[in-house]
Design an enzyme around this catalytic site. Sequence first.
Site, short mmCIF file in Angstrom:
data_model
loop_
_atom_site.label_atom_id
_atom_site.label_comp_id
_atom_site.label_asym_id
_atom_site.label_seq_id
_atom_site.Cartn_x
_atom_site.Cartn_y
_atom_site.Cartn_z
N ASP A 94 30.78 26.67 44.20
CA ASP A 94 30.70 25.34 43.59
C ASP A 94 30.72 24.23 44.64
OD1 ASP A 94 33.40 25.55 44.26
OD2 ASP A 94 34.06 25.78 42.19
N ASN A 135 43.65 25.41 34.12
CA ASN A 135 43.13 25.46 32.75
C ASN A 135 42.23 26.67 32.54
OD1 ASN A 135 40.88 24.79 34.19
ND2 ASN A 135 40.42 22.90 33.10
N HIS A 149 39.79 27.69 34.42
CA HIS A 149 38.39 27.64 34.87
C HIS A 149 38.18 28.58 36.05
CE1 HIS A 149 39.29 24.08 37.83
NE2 HIS A 149 39.08 25.16 38.55
N GLU A 207 34.31 24.96 33.18
CA GLU A 207 35.47 24.39 32.51
C GLU A 207 35.58 24.87 31.06
OE1 GLU A 207 37.58 22.98 34.23
OE2 GLU A 207 36.93 21.18 35.30
C1 GLP Z 1 39.01 24.39 42.13
C2 GLP Z 1 37.68 25.09 42.50
C3 GLP Z 1 37.74 26.55 42.23
C4 GLP Z 1 39.11 27.05 42.63
C5 GLP Z 1 40.13 26.52 41.65
C6 GLP Z 1 41.58 26.74 42.06
O1 GLP Z 1 38.85 23.21 41.47
N1 GLP Z 1 36.54 24.56 41.87
O2 GLP Z 1 36.69 27.22 42.90
O3 GLP Z 1 39.16 28.43 42.62
O4 GLP Z 1 39.86 25.17 41.32
O5 GLP Z 1 41.98 25.81 43.00
P1 GLP Z 1 43.39 25.87 43.72
O6 GLP Z 1 43.44 27.13 44.47
O7 GLP Z 1 43.42 24.64 44.60
O8 GLP Z 1 44.44 25.82 42.66
#
Ligand code: GLP
Length: 251
Positions: free
Chosen positions: A67, A136, A138, A143
């Site tokens: 992403d 959440n 995702h 989302e």
């Molecule tokens: C982010 C990214 C994801 C990531 C997730 C967890 O927003 N888009 O690819 O795996 O959310 O993030 P974190 O490890 O900072 O909690």
Amino acid sequence: MHVRVFRTVDEAAHAAASAVAAQLARTRDSVLGLPTGRTSLDVYEELVRLHDTGEADFSLAHTFNIDEFVGLASNDERRYCAFMQQHLFSHINLPARHVHFLDGGTADHEQECARFERDLASVGGLDLLLLGLGGNAHIGFNEPGRSLQPRTHRARLALETRRANAGLFEGRLNTVPREALTMGIGTMLEARAIVLIATGRSKARAVGSMFNGRISTGQPASFLQLHPSVEVILDLPAAEQLPESGFDAKP
Ligand code: GLP
């Protein structure tokens, strides 16, 4: 899904990094799908260490980041591609031409998403997809909502997700992009193997939603239950809402 629960974040990160290294040892020209985020930092630190000790060779690998934010300038250091460069790519022997990204700065997002899918198909698809998990539930930037999109697409970010990413933007929520490009759930499920890592109590509810016996677009990670080869790596706080039994958990 195979669940492994570790006492510490470091142990969990080591397990995830070792899964990537093992994949590269089995198949040197592996195609890897990679996430960003706080959780992945620990994994990438460990992967750099494994690279330095000769236990992870990226010389023939390809990577596809899953992403990227929409609308940031090409030299904006808050782009996920800058994050990847800083924390992983500048430290390992991965050829620059083997690094694949979605460009959230292009005018034609539809064309960019199609190009990404074509590039991925041209190297044979993902051998191993490493995933983090949103609070959440995702995955990537898929989302929760009334529907999910199977292929790479432009996505609107949930407020909760923008809040979670605000750290990258000096804590200023109004400067966090409202949209991103993300690999779709269908493309993710075509990966030959998936490793998801989640650490910390803030992920416990989302982890639980992957194991409550239902698949729902309101909990995108629940779709991973459809995949035949998923390894879920957790620390103890993230595992707090796992069901008592029925899963192969190894504390
Ligand atoms: C982010 C990214 C994801 C990531 C997730 C967890 O927003 N888009 O690819 O795996 O959310 O993030 P974190 O490890 O900072 O909690």
